[in-house]
Design an enzyme around this catalytic site. Structure first.
Site, PDB file in Angstrom:
ATOM      1  CE  LYS A  33      10.917  37.547  22.731  1.00  0.00           C
ATOM      2  NZ  LYS A  33      11.721  38.849  22.841  1.00  0.00           N
ATOM      3  NE  ARG A  58       6.375  47.429  24.317  1.00  0.00           N
ATOM      4  CZ  ARG A  58       5.854  47.180  23.213  1.00  0.00           C
ATOM      5  NH1 ARG A  58       4.721  47.751  22.706  1.00  0.00           N
ATOM      6  NH2 ARG A  58       6.266  46.302  22.386  1.00  0.00           N
ATOM      7  CD  GLU A 103       9.722  29.445  20.175  1.00  0.00           C
ATOM      8  OE1 GLU A 103       9.771  29.361  21.054  1.00  0.00           O
ATOM      9  OE2 GLU A 103       9.369  30.477  19.469  1.00  0.00           O
TER      10      GLU A 103
END
Length: 493
Positions: free
Chosen positions: A116, A289, A197
């Protein structure tokens, strides 16, 4: 063209891949552990290969065994489904190294988006909005604690699914939460790195379906609304999102394609965003995916995403373009769990199951009869999907379908899903990713009321069923056979 696919997965997604492969005249090979020896997906595949007794590391996560099973069975391709090894770049590379086609993106694309933190840096470089945050080990993050704007959210850097996720409201909560999040991330993903965050108080979770070929063509097939979540995991998804208008769809879609194009992405993938109350959106992550919730996109576009995955992996050019969403589709994930006990899994034996049917109703399941839900795997029983001319129509169909869905022998979340769909805030699109938490008391109260009604009705049904069974058996000169016959009669009422 791919001739034979080994499916490196199990249950519902294995059945889904087999169905499309059969329509394409492509043979399938499934793998199974001792737990899945009698599973439905093994019975409908062309071949099946036993790969171990039980533990995931010895079965569905064992790359060497899966590659060997593919080569021994003569498969020329591997489809990873979702979960397990679906986003494992080493697995994708192992397929290529053994002259097997990996039905998914290139390993380098999986690596680029698998972390990420790196994905956020890419988004920032491309000018795609991201939330301010930082990453590192616990000590380095704590040094910046005074500079953070609270509340904030902690996430695992190496994976998703809500694992390691914590919401922090003050500096005092940070040390303990970081330690716990790091341990959980290490346990699930083998990497304890976390990042923090800014937390948006009332976000919507919006994702865009990406599809691309190996010749540079890349499209998106609209968005999905995934804001109804319990314990940070989706349970209701829909398409199109009731929060997105055509202009916002175009802007978000362009940024999604910009990200995917930068890493030369091909095959199916999903770009996820958070959307705030003011229409500002922020890149969250990319899943490299097929998604659990892909059927809602298939309903509103008419595209078979698994088919396009196979065609693209075979080297075919993408033969579709952007499709405007038509109608509305909703998916509910049916879990073997107890919503009144913190959604604790409820593995065990389903002694009777009855799926709903009708126009605009689809049920993607890994079982179609009495079966066992194993504690070793995700407790999802099936995915129930409805389609209607508009959102209200799709919701009404889903309520009717859930009311006609029966699974006896274990706890399920069916009643919980029903009270969400009947909730006025859900109907009016006044919900966010914290809906299940903020509405917890209200939802549980409604669930308990429904359960009392259902219990009373069930007692009457059991009494009537016993009477009917006894009457027939006495007439035939034999005793009542077993409880299953009673449930069978109830299911047909």
């Amino acid at each position: 063209m791919i001739k034979k696919i080994l499916i490196a997965n199990r249950s519902e997604i294995a059945v889904r891949i087999i169905q499309t492969a059969r329509e394409m005249n492509v043979q399938t090979v499934t793998i199974y552990s001792a737990d899945d020896r009698a599973s439905y997906y093994n019975r409908i595949s062309d071949e099946s290969v036993f790969i171990g007794e039980g533990s995931l590391s010895d079965t569905y996560l064992n790359i060497d065994k899966i590659i060997k099973a593919a080569k021994d069975s003569g498969a020329d391709a591997i489809h990873p489904g979702y979960g397990f090894l679906a986003e494992n770049a080493d697995f994708a590379q192992a397929c290529i190294d053994n002259n097997l086609i990996f039905i998914g993106p290139a390993p380098q694309a999986i690596r680029a988006m698998g972390n990420k933190v790196n994905a956020r840096k890419l988004a920032e470089r491309l000018g795609v909005p991201v939330l301010k945050g930082t990453t590192g080990d616990v000590k380095s993050i704590l040094k910046e604690a005074d500079n953070f704007e609270y509340p904030l959210i902690i996430k695992a850097a190496a994976g998703g699914g809500g694992k390691g996720m914590r919401i922090i409201n003050s500096k005092n909560e940070l040390p303990e939460a970081l330690e716990a999040a790091g341990r959980e991330a290490k346990s699930y993903f083998g990497d304890g790195t976390v990042y923090v965050e800014k937390y948006i108080a009332k976000p919507k979770h919006i994702e865009f379906q990406i599809l691309g070929d190996m010749f540079g063509k890349l499209i998106h097939l609209n968005e999905r609304e995934c804001s109804i979540q319990r314990r940070y995991q989706k349970i209701i998804e829909e398409s199109p999102s009731p929060s997105i208008d055509p202009r916002l769809r175009e802007r978000m879609g362009k940024d999604a394609l910009k990200l995917a194009g930068e890493i030369n992405y091909y095959n199916a993938g999903t770009i996820e965003f958070l959307l705030d109350e003011n229409g500002n959106y922020y890149f969250l992550e990319m899943n490299t995916r097929i998604q659990v919730e892909h059927p809602v996109t298939e309903f509103v576009t008419g595209a078979d995403l698994i088919k396009h995955q196979i065609l693209v992996a075979s080297g075919e050019p993408l033969r579709i373009d952007f499709i405007e969403p038509k109608g509305h589709s909703i998916e509910c994930r049916i879990y073997a769990e107890n919503p009144l006990n913190n959604f604790s899994p409820s593995p065990g034996y389903i002694n009777f199951i009855k799926f709903p049917h009708g126009a605009g109703v689809r049920n993607d399941a890994g079982i179609f009869e009495a079966a066992e839900i194993h504690p070793r795997y995700d407790p999802m029983i099936s995915k129930l999907i409805t389609y209607g001319e508009n959102r209200n129509d799709a919701i009404n169909k889903m309520i009717y379908a859930l009311q006609n869905y029966a699974a006896h022998g274990i706890d399920t979340n069916i009643e919980y899903l029903l009270v969400i769909l009947e909730n006025n805030k859900f109907r009016k699109n006044e919900f966010y990713t914290d809906f299940c938490k903020t509405e917890e008391t209200n939802l549980k109260e409604h669930m308990n009321k429904k359960r009392r009604v259902i219990e009373a009705e069930m007692l009457a049904a059991i009494y009537a069923a016993n009477k009917l069974a006894a009457k027939d058996d006495v007439k035939n000169g034999k005793p009542i056979e077993n409880e299953y016959n009673v449930w069978k009669i109830i299911g047909s009422l």
